[in-house]
Each structure stands twice: as C-alpha cells, then as structure tokens.
Scaffold this active site. Structure first.
Site, PDB file in Angstrom:
ATOM      1  N   ARG A  30      15.380 -34.259  24.753  1.00 42.48           N
ATOM      2  CA  ARG A  30      16.233 -35.395  25.108  1.00 42.48           C
ATOM      3  C   ARG A  30      17.537 -34.946  25.771  1.00 42.48           C
ATOM      4  NH1 ARG A  30      15.714 -38.455  19.395  1.00 42.48           N
ATOM      5  NH2 ARG A  30      13.564 -39.186  19.546  1.00 42.48           N
ATOM      6  N   ARG A  34      21.523 -40.096  26.183  1.00 38.88           N
ATOM      7  CA  ARG A  34      22.674 -40.937  25.871  1.00 38.88           C
ATOM      8  C   ARG A  34      23.921 -40.187  25.433  1.00 38.88           C
ATOM      9  NH1 ARG A  34      20.035 -44.824  21.588  1.00 38.88           N
ATOM     10  NH2 ARG A  34      18.860 -42.915  21.166  1.00 38.88           N
ATOM     11  N   ARG A  43      23.220 -45.974  32.998  1.00 37.79           N
ATOM     12  CA  ARG A  43      22.407 -46.862  32.153  1.00 37.79           C
ATOM     13  C   ARG A  43      23.048 -48.243  32.016  1.00 37.79           C
ATOM     14  NH1 ARG A  43      19.689 -49.832  29.489  1.00 37.79           N
ATOM     15  NH2 ARG A  43      18.563 -49.399  27.554  1.00 37.79           N
ATOM     16  N   ASP A  81       9.371 -41.595  29.319  1.00 41.00           N
ATOM     17  CA  ASP A  81       9.199 -41.973  27.923  1.00 41.00           C
ATOM     18  C   ASP A  81       7.729 -41.848  27.564  1.00 41.00           C
ATOM     19  OD1 ASP A  81       8.830 -44.231  25.624  1.00 41.00           O
ATOM     20  OD2 ASP A  81      10.876 -43.455  25.649  1.00 41.00           O
ATOM     21  N   TYR A 157       2.350 -46.196  17.402  1.00 38.30           N
ATOM     22  CA  TYR A 157       3.230 -47.175  18.037  1.00 38.30           C
ATOM     23  C   TYR A 157       2.458 -48.432  18.440  1.00 38.30           C
ATOM     24  CZ  TYR A 157       7.550 -44.432  18.557  1.00 38.30           C
ATOM     25  OH  TYR A 157       8.717 -43.761  18.329  1.00 38.30           O
TER      26      TYR A 157
END
Length: 366
Positions: A30, A34, A43, A81, A157
C-alpha cells in the site's frame, strides 16, 4: 510490443530469484496510498474506483512514492485493488470508505448471476494500460509489481459482502456447500490467471498474490480450499507465459496469518517468494523454508507510529533476524512491512524506515 526503458535497479528481481544481494531491496505494501498528502489531494476530486479505472490517474498515484523516496525504494506496485476481479465477474463493488457489495452471493444459486465468461482485456484493460504507462513513466528506476487477490480472499468478500470479523457466511459455504465452493474458487482462480498474464504482457515485472484472509482458515481448510487454487494460479501463469513465449517473472505469495503453511508453501506451491506477517520471527521462517524460496517482510506496520527510535530498533531487529544462520549476509530477502501501511503514518517516518533498512540490511563485508 512496447519498448520499455532499461531497468537500472534490479535488486528486487535478483532477491526474488533467490540471489544474495548487497542489501535487502525494500518496498511497502500500500505504498501508493492514503498516508501521502499528494495522494489525498488527488483523491479529494476522484472516487476510488474512478482512479483505478483511469490509467493516467492510476499511473500518477503509482509514481508518487517513487518520486518522494527516489533512491530509497526498490519497487513500484501498480495502484489498483484486489476487488476489480469481482467487478469483472459482474458484481457491483462500492468503496464507502471500505468495500461493500450491495448484492453479495448468498447461496450457490446466486453464482448464476456472475458473468459466464470474463474477457479481461475488455473488463480490466484499464489496469493493463496503467501498467504500460507506469513502466514508461518509471523510466527504468525500479521494477513494477502487478498483483491480484487470492481466490479464497475474493470468495470471502463476494459472499460476506465486505470485510468481516467472523467470516460466518463464507465459511458456511465451505462447510455446507464444499463442492460448489471449490467450483467457485476455481472459477475465480481462472480469472486471476488471465488477469496476471495480462499484467505481465502489459509490463509487470513481478506478480504478487494477496491472500489477506488466509489466516481465517484452519490448516486443514487452507489446504483443502485455498492452497489448490494458489497452486493452480502459479502453474497456469507459468504455463501460459511459456506457451506465449513471454519471459517468466517471479511470483510472490502473501498468505497473511498462514505461517502454519510455510513449509508446504515453500515445497511445492510454485512461488518464488513468500511474504511474512509480523507474527513469526524471520529466523524461524528461514529455518522452515530452508532456502527453497525467498522471503519478504515483516515489520509490524504499527511500529511506524512509534517514533524514529522504535522504528530503527525494529528494523535492526528484523534485519538481524533475517541474517541469522546466513553468516551475517543478506540472502534472498525483500524488506517490507508485515501488512499494508495505514493512513495515519507520517511520510517522513516512512523515509526513516527505508533509510534504516538500507543501513542495517547491508551484507557483511568480507
């Protein structure tokens, strides 16, 4: 075929192939994300999956940490993703802020709602375009990693409808509908194979498979449901690359929480590198795998909140652990965190992590 700039730093690829390196190559899961203010600025004006589906935006975000940490970081990983595969299979996935599926699979009858066939060039071509553009944008500074989610993790998921603390619905499928579960897992695996081969054709130089929920399975259930699909992916990807005369690339498997399976994974899973979470000492892992594979990891990401003294101490300990039993030399090891970096980390503390890895992972002088 696109002509890419020559690679100037192949440290990651050499380590992934099992070669001893002058120091451990380092990147973080990652790393394009963020915690970076430049990511948050971009973003703010774009929805998450809009970025994934827009090659120019995905390329820009992928390159952000390479620019910021130039000379300290040894790999780039494409911004995307793992849930683009369920989307390609016909499921709606939202990100608000975590992933959610408005219409999850409740019973095996719901599998009929999935696309019968998946044309990855049509459904996921935006990832391939982003990979090609990023390879060009990297200008050979570091290799580019492609990735996908592992079938069990994607299966969970798709059935849970998002993240879960208990995985009751997904495990109910395994125990109540074992054959239907195996069929769906294999179907997901086949899409993974197509997707990964497409990434290599687009320019990916190493592939990583993320089995983020592997540790939610018992050793028995991991061997019964997850491991066969992981082997299916590695063998089919290698076979497809071979038949299409595409050079092979190293394959990394990160099965978080499945340290109980390291011996089995090292013996015959078909992966060149096994990722470690922070719940196993690197020296123990090295003893288990006996040099059959390279290792990647494994500092607890939360150490990055502990200040520079804590970061340096943890990195030194990690490096010392990986060096044990190897005459003080760095063998086949890729430095990383034991899972993905979290959003609140100070980017300058990440820089310090990279600097410490450079310092403490250097091979002992002869």
């Amino acid at each position: 075929m696109v002509e890419f700039p020559p690679l100037r730093n192949d440290l990651l690829l050499r380590a992934a192939r099992g070669e001893k390196t002058e120091r451990a190559p380092v990147w973080i899961m990652r790393q394009a994300g963020r915690y970076l203010p430049e990511f948050r600025a971009l973003r703010a004006n774009h929805e998450f999956f809009e970025i994934c589906r827009t090659p120019e935006l995905a390329t820009e975000i992928t390159l952000q940490p390479i620019r910021r940490y130039s000379g300290l970081i040894d790999a780039s990983i494409i911004f995307s993703d793992i849930l683009v595969i369920p989307q390609a299979m016909g499921m709606e996935v939202l990100m608000n802020p975590g992933p959610s599926f408005p219409d999850p699979l409740n019973t095996p009858d719901d599998v009929s709602k999935l696309n019968q066939t998946v044309d990855v060039d049509k459904e996921l071509g935006y990832v391939f375009q982003a990979i090609t553009q990023t390879r060009i944008g990297l200008d050979g500074e570091v290799p580019l990693i492609g990735f996908c989610g592992a079938p069990w993790t994607l299966f969970a998921y798709m059935i849970e409808g998002g993240g879960s603390k208990t995985f009751t619905k997904a495990k109910m499928w395994l125990f109540k509908y074992p054959e239907e579960s195996k069929a769906l897992l294999l179907r997901i695996a086949d899409v993974c194979v197509d997707f990964l081969v497409g990434q290599v054709k687009a320019g990916a130089q190493l592939l990583q498979i993320f089995d983020s929920w592997a540790g939610e399975l018992s050793p028995h259930d991991f061997s019964l449901f997850s491991l066969p699909t992981l082997k299916h992916i590695s063998s089919r990807v290698r076979a497809r690359l071979s038949t299409q005369n595409i050079p092979q690339v190293p394959l990394t498997l990160f099965a978080k929480g499945a340290n109980y399976a390291l011996d089995e994974l090292a013996k015959d899973s078909g992966y060149d590198v096994l990722g470690l979470d922070w719940c196993i000492d690197p020296s123990v892992a090295r003893e288990i795998v006996q040099g059959k594979v390279a290792l990647q990891g494994n500092m607890d990401p939360n150490v990055l909140y502990g200040g520079r003294e804590a970061i340096e101490s943890a990195v030194k300990r990690m490096c010392d652990e990986f060096k044990k039993g190897n005459n003080g030399e760095v063998g086949a090891w890729i430095a990383n965190l034991g899972h993905g970096i979290t959003p609140g980390v100070d980017p300058e503390d990440v820089r310090w992590f990279f600097e410490c890895v450079h310092k403490y992972s250097a091979r002992a002088k002869a």
